[in-house]
Design a protein around this motif. Structure first.
Motif, PDB file in Angstrom:
ATOM      1  N   GLY A 110       0.771  -1.255   0.044  1.00 29.65           N
ATOM      2  CA  GLY A 110      -0.155  -0.010   0.162  1.00 29.65           C
ATOM      3  C   GLY A 110       0.917   1.193  -0.097  1.00 29.65           C
ATOM      4  O   GLY A 110       0.560   2.167  -0.631  1.00 29.65           O
ATOM      5  N   ALA A 170       1.250   4.348  -3.189  1.00 31.81           N
ATOM      6  CA  ALA A 170       1.172   5.544  -2.956  1.00 31.81           C
ATOM      7  C   ALA A 170       2.435   6.444  -3.228  1.00 31.81           C
ATOM      8  O   ALA A 170       2.377   7.312  -4.027  1.00 31.81           O
ATOM      9  CB  ALA A 170       0.943   5.724  -1.512  1.00 31.81           C
ATOM     10  N   VAL A 174      -5.009   0.555  -3.731  1.00 29.79           N
ATOM     11  CA  VAL A 174      -5.087   0.997  -2.517  1.00 29.79           C
ATOM     12  C   VAL A 174      -5.077   2.589  -2.332  1.00 29.79           C
ATOM     13  O   VAL A 174      -5.761   3.308  -1.595  1.00 29.79           O
ATOM     14  CB  VAL A 174      -4.036   0.508  -1.448  1.00 29.79           C
ATOM     15  N   PRO A 175      -3.975   3.229  -3.117  1.00 26.64           N
ATOM     16  CA  PRO A 175      -3.995   4.800  -3.080  1.00 26.64           C
ATOM     17  C   PRO A 175      -5.153   5.598  -3.577  1.00 26.64           C
ATOM     18  O   PRO A 175      -5.529   6.523  -2.941  1.00 26.64           O
ATOM     19  CB  PRO A 175      -2.765   4.782  -4.088  1.00 26.64           C
ATOM     20  N   ALA A 181      -7.635   5.361  -0.666  1.00 32.67           N
ATOM     21  CA  ALA A 181      -7.088   6.451   0.293  1.00 32.67           C
ATOM     22  C   ALA A 181      -7.467   7.740  -0.064  1.00 32.67           C
ATOM     23  O   ALA A 181      -7.697   8.475   0.943  1.00 32.67           O
ATOM     24  CB  ALA A 181      -5.650   6.128   0.450  1.00 32.67           C
ATOM     25  N   SER A 226      -3.159   4.398   3.255  1.00 35.99           N
ATOM     26  CA  SER A 226      -2.641   3.346   2.528  1.00 35.99           C
ATOM     27  C   SER A 226      -2.103   2.416   3.312  1.00 35.99           C
ATOM     28  O   SER A 226      -2.172   1.040   3.017  1.00 35.99           O
ATOM     29  CB  SER A 226      -1.682   3.876   1.428  1.00 35.99           C
TER      30      SER A 226
END
Length: 364
Positions: A104, A108, A295-296, A299, A314
């Motif tokens: 994660g 990012a 994931v980013p 987020a 993240s």
């Protein structure tokens, strides 16, 4: 004496206007923003806790949460459920937490570094480089555990990052995001071909590699995983330090340089963080895809464009997604299992497409 009709200056009345009190700045927006971030952190922590509980309790053998709790606090070696929890599910849960955290954060950092919303650790060839050197370790040095994989993964990830940056730096404009992405794509294709050549020439290495390459949390033990924790923590610390740098890089090279940002130092710091995080995750769980890509974006739902908060969310959403995929892989194929990496890749693409279609693009 001639009177002019004017009053003496001293006698003139001055109507002084009341001094305007400085108006207080509106505090509603910062408070609302702080409240949103707090609620987001609480929700993600709740989701992560639920994923951890499911990872310990759900499987081919269902175990009540009370039994899981007693197995953790007061283990009884004579009870089969306690043995399953401590020897099988705790190690894979720890691996899922560490690998998800690493992937994660790496995703990012990669998206901020390249200013590319489709970037993930595989974009710059980092995963391909780590995989190639792990294959070499398996085929030529007989490596079988994550402790042995990690050094090959680190070297491969570092070599790939250096090659991509060197190629992308050629030319007048230096290492632009577009040139880095193109160089990474080309290097990934080259390394994938080399991996295939090595595996086709060694059948035994292919048998060991194909289970590792699927991206799985199965058959992981704490003895080979705990030595990797310092590398994950070091990469996470560097990623946290890079938060402000990523905010500056998101404005463009010229503006970031005008704000006093050292672009070379920022890219080196971010590159080292990605190498540590990707190398550790690849050594522990194999080349799992999509976590660093999706994931980013999730987020940013909570954090907005601020990379300092994107990294926080993240770090929480990465392990949640990976553990949830691992649990789902146990449920849908009972009494067998489907590797977490395959579940993430299969279910993740439609989710990302839905995110892109339903939400407005967020500026990087």
């Amino acid at each position: 004496m001639v009177r002019t009709g004017r009053r003496p200056l001293a006698a003139t009345r001055t109507t002084a206007r009341p001094t305007a009190r400085p108006t207080a700045r509106p505090t509603g927006l910062p408070r609302a923003r702080s409240r949103t971030l707090t609620i987001g952190v609480l929700l993600t922590l709740l989701g992560l806790s639920a994923a951890i509980a499911a990872s310990l309790a759900v499987g081919a053998r269902g175990i009540p949460l009370e039994t899981v709790w007693s197995a953790l606090l007061a283990p009884d070696p004579t009870l089969t459920d306690h043995t399953v929890v401590r020897d099988l599910r705790v190690p894979r849960t720890v691996v899922g937490l560490l690998a998800g955290l690493a992937l994660g954060l790496a995703g990012a950092v990669m998206q901020g570094l390249t200013r590319n919303p489709l970037a993930d650790p595989g974009l710059l060839g980092v995963n391909a480089g780590a995989s190639l050197f792990v294959v070499a370790g398996i085929a030529w040095f007989g490596m079988t555990s994550a402790t042995g994989y990690v050094w090959f993964a680190f070297i491969g990830a570092a070599v790939a990052a250096v090659i991509v940056y060197a190629i992308g730096s050629l030319g007048r404009d230096g290492a632009t995001p577009i040139k880095l992405a193109l160089a990474g794509t080309a290097l990934t294709a080259a390394f994938t071909s080399l991996i295939t050549i090595v595996l086709l020439s060694d059948g035994e290495a292919f048998d060991r590699y194909r289970f590792w390459a699927a991206g799985s949390l199965v058959s992981r033990d704490l003895e080979s995983t705990l030595p990797l924790v310092p590398f994950v923590l070091a990469g996470a610390l560097l990623a946290a330090v890079a938060g402000r740098m990523l905010n500056a890089l998101a404005l463009g090279d010229d503006l970031a340089r005008g704000l006093g940002q050292n672009l070379v130092a920022a890219r080196i710091l971010c590159g080292v963080a990605v190498v540590l995080l990707c190398g550790s995750a690849t050594a522990m769980a194999g080349p799992i895809v999509f976590v660093g890509l999706a994931v980013p974006h999730l987020a940013r739902w909570f954090a907005g464009p601020d990379y300092r908060w994107i990294l926080v969310f993240s770090a929480l959403l990465g392990p949640t997604l990976l553990l949830a995929a691992d649990v789902l892989g146990r449920v849908i194929a009972r009494p067998g299992e489907i590797e977490a990496g395959l579940v993430v890749a299969f279910l993740g693409a439609p989710v990302l497409i839905a995110l892109v279609r339903r939400t407005k693009p967020v500026g990087l």
